[in-house]
Design an enzyme around this catalytic site. Structure first.
Site, mmCIF file in Angstrom:
data_model
loop_
_atom_site.group_PDB
_atom_site.id
_atom_site.type_symbol
_atom_site.label_atom_id
_atom_site.label_comp_id
_atom_site.label_asym_id
_atom_site.label_seq_id
_atom_site.Cartn_x
_atom_site.Cartn_y
_atom_site.Cartn_z
ATOM 1 N N HIS A 208 -4.350 -3.148 9.405
ATOM 2 C CA HIS A 208 -3.383 -3.648 8.241
ATOM 3 C C HIS A 208 -1.944 -3.073 8.804
ATOM 4 O O HIS A 208 -0.913 -3.078 7.703
ATOM 5 C CB HIS A 208 -3.961 -3.349 7.051
ATOM 6 C CG HIS A 208 -3.795 -1.794 6.930
ATOM 7 N ND1 HIS A 208 -4.797 -0.808 7.411
ATOM 8 C CD2 HIS A 208 -3.061 -0.907 6.101
ATOM 9 C CE1 HIS A 208 -4.641 0.330 7.203
ATOM 10 N NE2 HIS A 208 -3.490 0.428 6.385
HETATM 11 C C1 UD1 Z 1 -0.646 0.847 2.062
HETATM 12 C C2 UD1 Z 1 -0.163 2.113 2.415
HETATM 13 C C3 UD1 Z 1 -0.786 2.394 3.635
HETATM 14 C C4 UD1 Z 1 -2.357 2.402 3.607
HETATM 15 C C5 UD1 Z 1 -2.832 0.934 2.942
HETATM 16 C C6 UD1 Z 1 -3.891 1.033 2.819
HETATM 17 C C7 UD1 Z 1 2.304 2.668 2.273
HETATM 18 C C8 UD1 Z 1 3.673 2.504 2.660
HETATM 19 N N1 UD1 Z 1 1.266 1.912 2.774
HETATM 20 O O1 UD1 Z 1 -0.379 -0.280 2.835
HETATM 21 O O2 UD1 Z 1 -0.375 3.722 4.217
HETATM 22 O O3 UD1 Z 1 -2.885 2.681 5.058
HETATM 23 O O4 UD1 Z 1 -2.187 0.903 1.716
HETATM 24 O O5 UD1 Z 1 -4.476 -0.295 2.412
HETATM 25 O O6 UD1 Z 1 2.155 2.872 0.815
HETATM 26 N N2 UD1 Z 1 -1.896 -6.767 -1.040
HETATM 27 C C9 UD1 Z 1 -2.720 -7.549 -2.106
HETATM 28 N N3 UD1 Z 1 -3.536 -6.957 -3.033
HETATM 29 C C10 UD1 Z 1 -3.555 -5.481 -3.078
HETATM 30 C C11 UD1 Z 1 -2.650 -4.841 -2.503
HETATM 31 C C12 UD1 Z 1 -1.891 -5.211 -1.736
HETATM 32 O O7 UD1 Z 1 -2.595 -8.703 -1.866
HETATM 33 O O8 UD1 Z 1 -4.047 -5.131 -3.975
HETATM 34 C C13 UD1 Z 1 -1.148 -7.397 -0.415
HETATM 35 C C14 UD1 Z 1 0.406 -7.911 -0.778
HETATM 36 O O9 UD1 Z 1 0.810 -8.975 -0.172
HETATM 37 C C15 UD1 Z 1 1.418 -6.612 -0.297
HETATM 38 C C16 UD1 Z 1 0.695 -6.176 0.864
HETATM 39 O O10 UD1 Z 1 -0.685 -6.535 0.652
HETATM 40 O O11 UD1 Z 1 2.505 -7.200 -0.163
HETATM 41 C C17 UD1 Z 1 0.847 -4.669 1.254
HETATM 42 O O12 UD1 Z 1 0.498 -4.118 0.411
HETATM 43 P P1 UD1 Z 1 1.054 -2.613 -0.042
HETATM 44 O O13 UD1 Z 1 0.614 -1.709 -0.823
HETATM 45 O O14 UD1 Z 1 2.695 -2.651 0.021
HETATM 46 O O15 UD1 Z 1 0.964 -1.828 1.684
HETATM 47 P P2 UD1 Z 1 -0.451 -1.766 2.479
HETATM 48 O O16 UD1 Z 1 -0.069 -2.605 3.741
HETATM 49 O O17 UD1 Z 1 -1.454 -2.113 1.614
#
Ligand code: UD1
Length: 378
Positions: A208
């Site tokens: 991820h």
């Molecule tokens: C975040 C953390 C990362 C951690 C990871 C675990 C930061 C900078 N990154 O990354 O350190 O390892 O979480 O998963 O804080 N999304 C969904 N549903 C959700 C959550 C996310 O669809 O419940 C999708 C959305 O498109 C979103 C993308 O995932 O834009 C990224 O989510 P985000 O929380 O921004 O970062 P992660 O890549 O999950």
């Protein structure tokens, strides 16, 4: 002395298993009134709710509902929401964990409001500032009053940055508290059978990191690497929502369809995922936490990144940092599947009692700080 008013923050998937045991240990010690704030950085049932039920966590007292966005948007929304919580609740201490954007945002709020903040999993460094988490780790540690570290390398990083050693407490790894407490239940829930694989006869893959999944060339290369691996053993791949979106955008779902041994599934809850990894023959990942969990489980792990902020999983544990070169990933994986993976040992203080040690430090801190029952500004 009145109880310590303690606010814990969770936001994203890797926070839940770190805060759950700390809340439990503090409750058992009985010196604090605890509140739980969920920033809502992760919001899908499979990325958030299932962890509350699996880990027996209380329903959050406050949910900020910040959702997804750019780094600035997400961090700012957490800061705005959490500042209001701090003003309303006037906590004596805030506890944040790990290195996600929610961690950083709340640590900044606390610093500006003169509210002491404790960082669980302090001191880890990848020395790669292109990782958003590295920025979050450095700033959070600089701002927090109490730094709870999992390993000696973390202490050393903090020392080199000039941190006052009186702020640093090596307590061990809270994630392993959660792992050890839930392993029997996790193994009993039958995840391998549900996913159609035999215990010890499959690999688990997670991906991820933006540096891997946002670059179609790297993503394609990793699928190339998987070709010979999935021909040897089935590879179970619970797909993070971000990764699923990138695979779709890059038109790679058809390619995955041509790899019959690669079994995609939705993100799994804590118990199912632990049940799955604990019975795997090999783990391939770019996650931070899974490197530690593999080490604690004694399962060989190949980290698909150029660096790790958790070097003890390499020096003592089962982890090998292999990067993303397809030929190297495939070669190392086939070697490990043939039985030549690292055996390793569990690092000191990854013993299931890190949260108890944290509760002890917090209680002592509160006794020393407020003998008269009232907080002092820093
Ligand atoms: C975040 C953390 C990362 C951690 C990871 C675990 C930061 C900078 N990154 O990354 O350190 O390892 O979480 O998963 O804080 N999304 C969904 N549903 C959700 C959550 C996310 O669809 O419940 C999708 C959305 O498109 C979103 C993308 O995932 O834009 C990224 O989510 P985000 O929380 O921004 O970062 P992660 O890549 O999950």
């Amino acid at each position: 002395m009145r109880p310590l008013r303690l606010v814990h923050v969770v936001g994203a998937r890797p926070n839940f298993m770190k805060i759950a045991p700390v809340m439990r240990a503090v409750a058992a010690a009985g010196f604090a009134a605890q509140r739980l704030v969920h920033t809502g950085q992760h919001y899908d049932v499979s990325m958030s709710d299932v962890f509350f039920s699996d880990l027996g966590m209380p329903v959050p007292d406050v949910h900020l509902g910040v959702g997804s966005g750019s780094h600035a948007e997400q961090t700012a929304r957490v800061m705005i929401g959490f500042e209001k919580v701090c003003l309303a609740e006037a906590p004596d201490l805030v506890v944040v964990a790990g290195d996600v954007n929610s961690t950083l945002a709340c640590a900044i709020d606390c610093a500006k409001l003169w509210i002491p903040c404790a960082h669980v999993e302090a001191g880890l460094r990848s020395f790669d500032l292109r990782m958003p988490e590295e920025v979050n780790r450095i700033v959070t540690d600089r701002l927090c009053e109490l730094l709870f570290t999992p390993s000696p390398d973390a202490d050393e990083n903090l020392r080199r940055e000039g941190t006052d050693p009186a702020r640093v407490f090596r307590v061990g790894n809270v994630m392993i508290d959660t792992l050890l407490a839930h392993l029997p239940r996790a193994r009993a829930c039958g995840a391998p059978a549900r996913l159609g694989v035999e215990p010890n006869g499959y690999a688990v893959l997670t991906l991820h990191r933006p540096s891997n999944v946002d670059d179609p060339a790297i993503l394609r290369g990793l699928l190339d690497a998987l070709e010979p691996i999935q021909a040897r053993v089935p590879v179970v791949f619970p797909v993070h929502p971000r990764t699923r979106a990138r695979l779709e955008e890059a038109g790679l779902l058809a390619r995955i369809g041509a790899l019959p041994g690669l079994r995609l599934c939705e993100p799994l809850g804590y118990l199912e995922f632990l049940g799955l990894t604990s019975q795997a023959r090999l783990v391939l990942t770019d996650s931070g936490g899974l490197q530690e969990e593999s080490t604690a489980l004694g399962i060989p792990c190949l980290t698909l990144r150029e660096s790790t902020e958790r070097p003890i999983t390499v020096t003592e544990g089962t982890n090998t940092v292999v990067g993303t070169d397809p030929a190297r990933v495939a070669a190392e994986a086939l070697r490990a599947l043939a039985g030549a993976g690292k055996a390793g040992r569990t690092p000191a203080l990854w013993d299931g009692r890190a949260s108890e040690r944290i509760a002890g430090v917090l209680q002592a801190w509160w006794s020393a700080r407020a003998p008269d029952g009232g907080p002092r500004p820093r």
